[in-house]
Design an enzyme around this catalytic site. Structure first.
Site, PDB file in Angstrom:
ATOM      1  N   SER A 244       0.854  -1.194   0.000  1.00  0.00           N
ATOM      2  CA  SER A 244       0.000   0.000   0.000  1.00  0.00           C
ATOM      3  C   SER A 244       0.887   1.239   0.000  1.00  0.00           C
ATOM      4  O   SER A 244       2.115   1.131  -0.027  1.00  0.00           O
ATOM      5  CB  SER A 244      -0.890  -0.006   1.240  1.00  0.00           C
ATOM      6  OG  SER A 244      -0.092   0.272   2.382  1.00  0.00           O
ATOM      7  N   LYS A 245       0.225   2.382   0.088  1.00  0.00           N
ATOM      8  CA  LYS A 245       0.951   3.656   0.075  1.00  0.00           C
ATOM      9  C   LYS A 245       1.990   3.733   1.197  1.00  0.00           C
ATOM     10  O   LYS A 245       2.999   4.407   1.064  1.00  0.00           O
ATOM     11  CB  LYS A 245      -0.044   4.805   0.251  1.00  0.00           C
ATOM     12  CG  LYS A 245      -0.760   5.154  -1.017  1.00  0.00           C
ATOM     13  CD  LYS A 245      -1.393   6.534  -0.880  1.00  0.00           C
ATOM     14  CE  LYS A 245      -2.638   6.619  -1.721  1.00  0.00           C
ATOM     15  NZ  LYS A 245      -3.860   6.874  -0.984  1.00  0.00           N
ATOM     16  N   ARG A 246       1.677   3.047   2.290  1.00  0.00           N
ATOM     17  CA  ARG A 246       2.618   3.031   3.413  1.00  0.00           C
ATOM     18  C   ARG A 246       4.016   2.599   2.966  1.00  0.00           C
ATOM     19  O   ARG A 246       5.012   2.964   3.562  1.00  0.00           O
ATOM     20  CB  ARG A 246       2.148   1.987   4.450  1.00  0.00           C
ATOM     21  CG  ARG A 246       1.362   2.510   5.594  1.00  0.00           C
ATOM     22  CD  ARG A 246       1.102   1.425   6.624  1.00  0.00           C
ATOM     23  NE  ARG A 246       0.721   0.148   6.042  1.00  0.00           N
ATOM     24  CZ  ARG A 246       1.407  -0.978   6.212  1.00  0.00           C
ATOM     25  NH1 ARG A 246       2.524  -0.994   6.908  1.00  0.00           N
ATOM     26  NH2 ARG A 246       0.976  -2.097   5.673  1.00  0.00           N
ATOM     27  N   HIS A 247       4.049   1.750   1.955  1.00  0.00           N
ATOM     28  CA  HIS A 247       5.339   1.235   1.501  1.00  0.00           C
ATOM     29  C   HIS A 247       6.000   2.145   0.478  1.00  0.00           C
ATOM     30  O   HIS A 247       6.955   1.758  -0.175  1.00  0.00           O
ATOM     31  CB  HIS A 247       5.150  -0.172   0.907  1.00  0.00           C
ATOM     32  CG  HIS A 247       4.621  -1.163   1.893  1.00  0.00           C
ATOM     33  ND1 HIS A 247       3.297  -1.538   1.920  1.00  0.00           N
ATOM     34  CD2 HIS A 247       5.222  -1.825   2.908  1.00  0.00           C
ATOM     35  CE1 HIS A 247       3.122  -2.404   2.914  1.00  0.00           C
ATOM     36  NE2 HIS A 247       4.257  -2.596   3.525  1.00  0.00           N
ATOM     37  N   GLY A 248       5.475   3.347   0.335  1.00  0.00           N
ATOM     38  CA  GLY A 248       6.070   4.280  -0.621  1.00  0.00           C
ATOM     39  C   GLY A 248       5.246   4.348  -1.895  1.00  0.00           C
ATOM     40  O   GLY A 248       4.181   3.754  -1.991  1.00  0.00           O
TER      41      GLY A 248
END
Ligand code: GLU
Length: 474
Positions: A244-248
């Site tokens: 997800s966005k959390r991973h960049g």
């Protein structure tokens, strides 16, 4: 036999990311292999979150990747009247109803149900309102939504990847299908469209599996046929949680801008959940069309391994004709200085073996095109030698290379004369380290002979002189 029709149905609510691109690719491969049709449907009914900018991003990047569709783009926002007609039909038949329950009340009910350990679901308060009450509330413009009167039963469907899937819709309750007659929600519009567009196979991410029973209930209520489903495995980050966005930034645009080739991205995405049944890792789009089969898609999550993407990208870079590689590198050297195409080709050839992505060229080869190297003079120093000794080394290099004739200026000749000199002195690094730094301004780079060869005699001597002038001769 019925013609295979698949669809890729992105919501243009953010950058087109790699997960969506994989869904598009698998739909494309399946349709193409079966001589079918891929429809691009833009699911933009969420007016607040959708934007033409993201639609453009999707369309441009599909094109760049080479994922072709035969129909579309079809925008759901252009089809509001179609959904309206079906909503009215369900309302008339009593299969859908207006719900006026205030948000706070619904939220309180949810909390209460959850505190009792029950799955939260709508109690059906508004289902029993009389026609008159509904008309009155609508006339008063009381906030409302439209709910589907969902049957409680077990829905079973055969998923091409997951096998038989069962859901108890009793746990779902009467779900919302539209905010009003002109604002249908995803589960509703998707059902109408898949039917009207005669989609035979719905291939999409596993995160939609829990929507499937709702969609099947709606199909049954509307008398529409059921497509065949195939839910693709989740894409996991290296930490094994859902990517997800959390991973960049995982947008296609990011990888494109960093200099990943479309062939490499396609190849990489295909292997995110699919395998050829042996250990081959390199596939062109054409080969994928031939080899692809839904049976070879795994159930388990597929890990997004950046190292693998880099490796695949490096492979395609190495295979590329130099002229093409040079052309693709050019944008990454914009603004560095004057870039003669011949030099650029030589530079590209020098780095072709090692490049993992095109953007690296600006970091590792900018010095070829600028006179402004801007390194600290300490970088020129080697072992314990004093500045004046290093100046002497540079002077020696300059003298040795000055003797090389223009037409003999090449990597081999440079190597020959400089190594001979270094042998005489007995310390290779003493000559070659400051020489290489003088030419490149970098701690690490291609070797001094290759670099001098490409720079040419004049620039080489100029840079060596300049380096010498930085040093303290006292
Ligand atoms: N618009 C939905 C999405 O982007 C489509 C899901 C589906 O394929 O049914 O997730």
């Amino acid at each position: 036999m019925e013609k295979i029709r698949t669809r890729f149905a992105p919501s243009p609510t953010g950058p087109f990311h790699m997960g969506s691109a994989r869904t598009a690719l698998f739909n494309y491969l399946f349709a193409k292999k079966e001589n079918g049709v891929l429809v691009l449907r833009i699911e933009d009914t969420d007016k607040e979150r959708s934007s033409p900018e993201w639609e453009k991003d999707i369309i441009e990047n599909l094109k760049w990747l080479g994922i072709e569709y035969q129909e579309g783009p079809i925008r759901q926002s252009d089809r509001i009247q179609v959904y309206k007609k079906h909503l009215e039909q369900l309302l008339e038949q009593g299969r859908a109803y207006y719900c006026f329950c205030p948000q706070e009340e619904l939220e309180a009910q949810r909390q209460e149900q959850m505190s009792r350990g029950e799955a939260p679901k709508y109690k059906g308060t508004c289902k029993t309102l009389s026609k008159e009450e509904v008309q009155k509330k609508l006339a008063e413009k009381t906030d409302s939504v439209i709910r589907f009167s969902a049957e409680s039963k077990t829905i079973t469907f055969k998923d091409l990847i997951r096998g038989e899937v069962k859901f108890d819709t009793g746990l779902t309750g009467d779900f919302v299908i539209a905010k009003d007659l002109s604002s249908p929600l995803y589960n509703f519009s998707v059902v109408i469209d898949d039917a009207e567009m005669q989609i035979t196979h719905v291939i999409r991410g596993e995160d939609h599996i829990s929507n499937t029973p709702k969609q099947i209930l709606l199909q049954e209520a509307l008398g529409l046929s059921r497509p065949i489903y195939a839910h693709l495995p989740l894409i996991l980050a290296e930490d094994r949680t859902k990517l997800s966005k959390r991973h960049g930034d995982n947008s296609v645009a990011r990888f494109k801008n960093e200099g990943y080739l479309s062939e490499a991205i396609i190849n990489f995405l295909a292997l995110l959940g699919w395998n050829p049944g042996d250990n081959r890792e390199i596939f062109s789009l054409e080969e994928l069309v031939k080899e692809f089969s839904i049976e070879r898609i795994q159930k388990a999550g597929a890990v997004f391994n950046l190292k693998r993407l880099e490796w695949i990208n490096g492979f395609y870079i190495r295979k590329m004709p130099i002229e093409k590689l040079a052309e693709l590198c050019l944008p990454y050297l914009k603004g560095v200085g004057d870039i003669p195409f011949q030099t650029l080709q030589e530079v590209a050839a020098l780095h072709q073996e090692r490049l993992k992505k095109l953007s690296e060229i600006s970091e590792i080869a900018d010095f070829f095109f600028t006179e402004n190297l801007g390194y600290p003079k300490e970088m020129l120093l080697w072992k314990d030698y004093k500045e004046k000794d290093i100046a002497k080394a540079l002077e020696t290099v300059a003298a040795v290379v000055s003797d090389i004739k223009e037409k003999e200026w090449n990597r081999k000749k440079l190597e020959e004369v400089l190594l001979k000199k270094a042998e005489e002195i007995g310390d290779k690094g003493y000559l070659l380290w400051p020489m290489r730094v003088a030419l490149t301004g970098k701690k690490a780079s291609a070797g001094p002979f290759e670099v001098a060869d490409i720079l040419g005699k004049e620039k080489t001597i100029e840079r060596i002189e300049k380096a010498k002038s930085l040093l303290d001769l006292g």
